[in-house]
Enzyme design. Structure first.
Site, mmCIF file in Angstrom:
data_model
loop_
_atom_site.group_PDB
_atom_site.id
_atom_site.type_symbol
_atom_site.label_atom_id
_atom_site.label_comp_id
_atom_site.label_asym_id
_atom_site.label_seq_id
_atom_site.Cartn_x
_atom_site.Cartn_y
_atom_site.Cartn_z
ATOM 1 N N CYS A 53 0.874 -1.147 0.043
ATOM 2 C CA CYS A 53 0.044 0.042 0.004
ATOM 3 C C CYS A 53 0.835 1.175 -0.077
ATOM 4 C CB CYS A 53 -0.833 0.017 1.252
ATOM 5 S SG CYS A 53 -1.783 1.455 1.340
ATOM 6 N N CYS A 56 0.560 3.146 3.513
ATOM 7 C CA CYS A 56 0.822 2.821 4.886
ATOM 8 C C CYS A 56 2.149 3.432 5.307
ATOM 9 C CB CYS A 56 1.025 1.186 4.779
ATOM 10 S SG CYS A 56 -0.712 0.423 4.972
ATOM 11 N N HIS A 115 -4.040 0.392 7.829
ATOM 12 C CA HIS A 115 -4.943 -0.023 6.700
ATOM 13 C C HIS A 115 -6.123 -0.405 6.617
ATOM 14 C CE1 HIS A 115 -4.174 -1.009 2.586
ATOM 15 N NE2 HIS A 115 -4.874 -2.050 2.669
ATOM 16 N N ASN A 155 -13.715 9.683 -1.303
ATOM 17 C CA ASN A 155 -14.316 8.885 -1.860
ATOM 18 C C ASN A 155 -14.042 7.483 -1.333
ATOM 19 O OD1 ASN A 155 -15.604 9.848 -4.178
ATOM 20 N ND2 ASN A 155 -13.589 9.920 -5.330
ATOM 21 N N SER A 163 -9.487 3.266 -5.349
ATOM 22 C CA SER A 163 -8.640 1.970 -5.669
ATOM 23 C C SER A 163 -8.067 1.429 -4.412
ATOM 24 C CB SER A 163 -7.687 2.111 -6.694
ATOM 25 O OG SER A 163 -6.876 3.222 -6.452
ATOM 26 N N HIS A 166 -7.132 1.763 1.979
ATOM 27 C CA HIS A 166 -6.388 2.836 3.251
ATOM 28 C C HIS A 166 -7.475 3.927 3.616
ATOM 29 C CE1 HIS A 166 -2.720 3.274 5.722
ATOM 30 N NE2 HIS A 166 -3.305 4.634 5.750
ATOM 31 N N HIS A 168 -8.369 7.253 3.822
ATOM 32 C CA HIS A 168 -7.834 8.493 3.278
ATOM 33 C C HIS A 168 -8.788 9.456 2.522
ATOM 34 C CE1 HIS A 168 -7.551 6.380 -0.323
ATOM 35 N NE2 HIS A 168 -7.379 7.516 -1.134
ATOM 36 N N GLN A 170 -8.986 13.608 0.295
ATOM 37 C CA GLN A 170 -8.144 14.608 -0.477
ATOM 38 C C GLN A 170 -8.444 16.021 -0.373
ATOM 39 O OE1 GLN A 170 -7.472 13.416 -4.632
ATOM 40 N NE2 GLN A 170 -8.698 11.690 -4.157
#
Ligand SMILES: [Zn+2]
Ligand SMILES: [Zn+2]
Length: 342
Positions: A53, A56, A115, A155, A163, A166, A168, A170
């Site tokens: 990843c 990570c 993760h 998203n 995709s 993990h 996260h 933006q």
């Protein structure tokens, strides 16, 4: 079945006062009773750390940079940013062909080094650290004279084209106001001029008086299904007092926002017993240095699911004319309210 005013269970349109756009609601198509089935989908067992990843802690990213051994949150410039920092401001007009240079900054925010977590599985105190990052990034990016708008979003889930599982989000900071923020700025400015109060402050007061679409509330924030919601389980999180942007949040409000996010994402996961996909994000005042008394900070959650394995598509009439929904926002709010009951 709850239907507003005298519209009954027949088709009607509802106005979104933030954008001036309408949504077609068809409650008569939902007359069949809700089955109440929970199609349990086996939980995907993700490892707490994935050596492959790129988010990570301690791992190498595609551009050769190595992530630090971060313990809570980690923010970095997107390695494949959609915006260049130094695009020329040039405007091109050749008849009907109009274009302009647009520059900006794209940041990635890792919510946790774990993760296998999501906002729904994170501790409220750890979500509060994410809120702190959103405040910090809004203030820092907004201070750049080149930046006029800071868009924070997440998203979540493969269904939304994400995709990497993990946890996260933006941040895209742009010179100019993007479409949605521009529409909401216009509508809120007009409302403030006409009524002397922010649009979303008055809207929340109406919703709290009616209590038909409230999903959850705490001392500082209210989660509701907006009257004009397009997606089956669309929600908004609204502050109780006027707060134009992240920079104005008091410490206790940051904690309350984290609690509201935890509550809502857990409700979503519980609804169908699946890790609920969504696009969520915050709208806040432009960062052009003006006060923007018209603006009220808020979150939009746009989840695509109608049922555990059925998603809503925006096609046909919705692409060509206007969005349409069968399940009413009132019923969506009921289901989310009940999701954590008992
Ligand atoms: Zn990871
Ligand atoms: Zn908005």
């Amino acid at each position: 079945m709850t239907a507003p005013f005298e519209l009954g269970d027949t088709s009607h349109r509802r106005l979104n006062p933030l954008t001036g756009e309408w949504v077609l609601v068809s409650p008569h198509r939902m007359r069949r009773p809700w089955q109440g089935q929970r199609e349990a989908v086996p939980a995907t067992n993700l490892p707490a750390y994935d050596p492959a990843c790129y988010l990570c802690a301690g791992n190498m990213r595609a551009n050769g940079a190595r992530n630090p051994a971060y313990e809570h949150t980690f923010v970095f410039d997107n390695d494949f940013a959609a915006l260049s920092r130094d695009a020329p401001e040039t405007r091109v007009e050749r008849g009907l062909l109009v274009a302009e240079g647009e520059s900006g900054i794209c940041r990635v925010v890792c919510f946790s080094p774990r993760h296998d977590l999501t906002l729904a599985k994170m501790e409220v105190a750890d979500i509060a650290r994410v809120v702190d990052v959103w405040v910090e990034e809004t203030v820092n990016l907004g201070a750049d004279p080149m930046i006029g708008a800071v868009q924070i979003f997440e998203n979540r889930g493969e269904m939304m084209g994400c995709s990497n599982p993990h946890p996260h989000g933006q941040i895209w900071a742009t010179r100019r106001l993007p479409n949605e923020v521009q529409k909401e700025t216009h509508a809120q400015t007009r409302y403030l001029l006409d009524h002397g109060r922010p649009l979303l402050v008055d809207y929340l007061a109406e919703e709290l008086a009616l209590r038909e679409r409230i999903v959850a509330e705490n001392d500082h924030f209210v989660t509701l299904a907006p009257f004009w919601a397009v997606w089956p389980f669309e929600t908004m999180i609204l502050p109780r007092r006027p707060i134009a942007g992240f920079g104005e949040l008091r410490p206790e409000e940051r904690a309350a926002l984290a609690a509201a996010l935890s509550d809502l994402t857990r409700r979503y996961d519980r609804l169908f017993d699946v890790s609920f996909p969504y696009s969520m994000g915050f709208h806040q005042k432009p960062t052009d240095g003006d006060v923007h008394a018209e603006w009220q900070l808020h979150a939009h959650f746009y989840p695509p699911l109608l049922r555990a394995s059925v998603r809503k598509f925006m096609v046909g009439y919705e692409l060509l004319s206007e969005p349409q929904r069968d399940l009413t926002p009132e019923d969506g709010a009921d289901r989310l309210r009940e999701a954590l009951a008992g």
